[in-house]
Design an enzyme around this catalytic site. Sequence first.
Site: not given
Lengths: 181, 181
Positions: B116, B86
């Site tokens: 990924d 975040e």
Amino acid sequence: FLANINPELQMDVLKQVTGPKLVVCDTMNLWISERKPQLLETIKKVDVFILNDAEARQITGEPNLIKAAKMILDYGPNRVIIKKGEHGSMSFTDDSYFSCPAYPLEDILDPTGAGDTFAGGFMGYLASVDNLSEESCRKAIVYATVMASFNVQDFSLERQRILTRDEIESRFSEIKDISRF
Amino acid sequence: FLANINPELQMDVLKQVTGPKLVVCDTMNLWISERKPQLLETIKKVDVFILNDAEARQITGEPNLIKAAKMILDYGPNRVIIKKGEHGSMSFTDDSYFSCPAYPLEDILDPTGAGDTFAGGFMGYLASVDNLSEESCRKAIVYATVMASFNVQDFSLERQRILTRDEIESRFSEIKDISRF
């Protein structure tokens, strides 16, 4: 600027101010837990509310900071600024969001006073331009970040005591450069 | 792109690649604790090392992320990218530092695959422009951020499956706007 103190005293100070152009308020965990109703009354009357991430989560009970900020805007202030230490800060209004990076520091000597210095830099820049546009507020947050970054590099006011305008402008430019893409 | 797997296998894959233009490597806490010497051997051979904040602290033993990044650059890669969820991400080379904000999200359904997807967005943008300048790498990090932000809004590849180019460009512009001052 209503610095961090009992919100009843903040309100008492505010009542003595006639026609302020801008009212900014700070607080801390103690007042959120011990004087929450009085704090919420005070926040209603201010333009900008500055607090840190832990305080934003505590006052709203909401772990997501974006949601927490929106809840705090509903309490009354026009702008909420959430400080996240090494992760920078975030500023919210009903129709704007600004993410300000932290100034990268490898050594932090003493964080005492960083929040007050941040607020002082914010107020000082806005007073100097006498303008409350979104653009000015964003620049004020970057200057706030710069001032706080100097504060934590020494104890007390030691670093500010010898700080030059050139050093301030230099860090402002660095923050511009590290966020550019 | 050497996705997260045992570093001995990453090295084995790398040996089979002839004249790569860019080698990027990911890892995880398991390999840092169980295969650290082999991981450090692999990192030496790559151009860009992508890891998260907890992994950067674990591999270096250094809590300050700026110091940790410099230590990791000393291990061999030309660029280190530290993801902070975040709080956005940071990219370091010997002579550059870039702070990329997170895309602000109120609801996160499933963080699985975010790392990924970030790496995929980074590689994909660089492959599309065929250019490894600092400017391109910064834009690649912003696209990486955008792609990961979509990934966490649904399970598996559900969000990517229906994602349009316009939606990607729109979030890229939003990140530009939220970091502008």
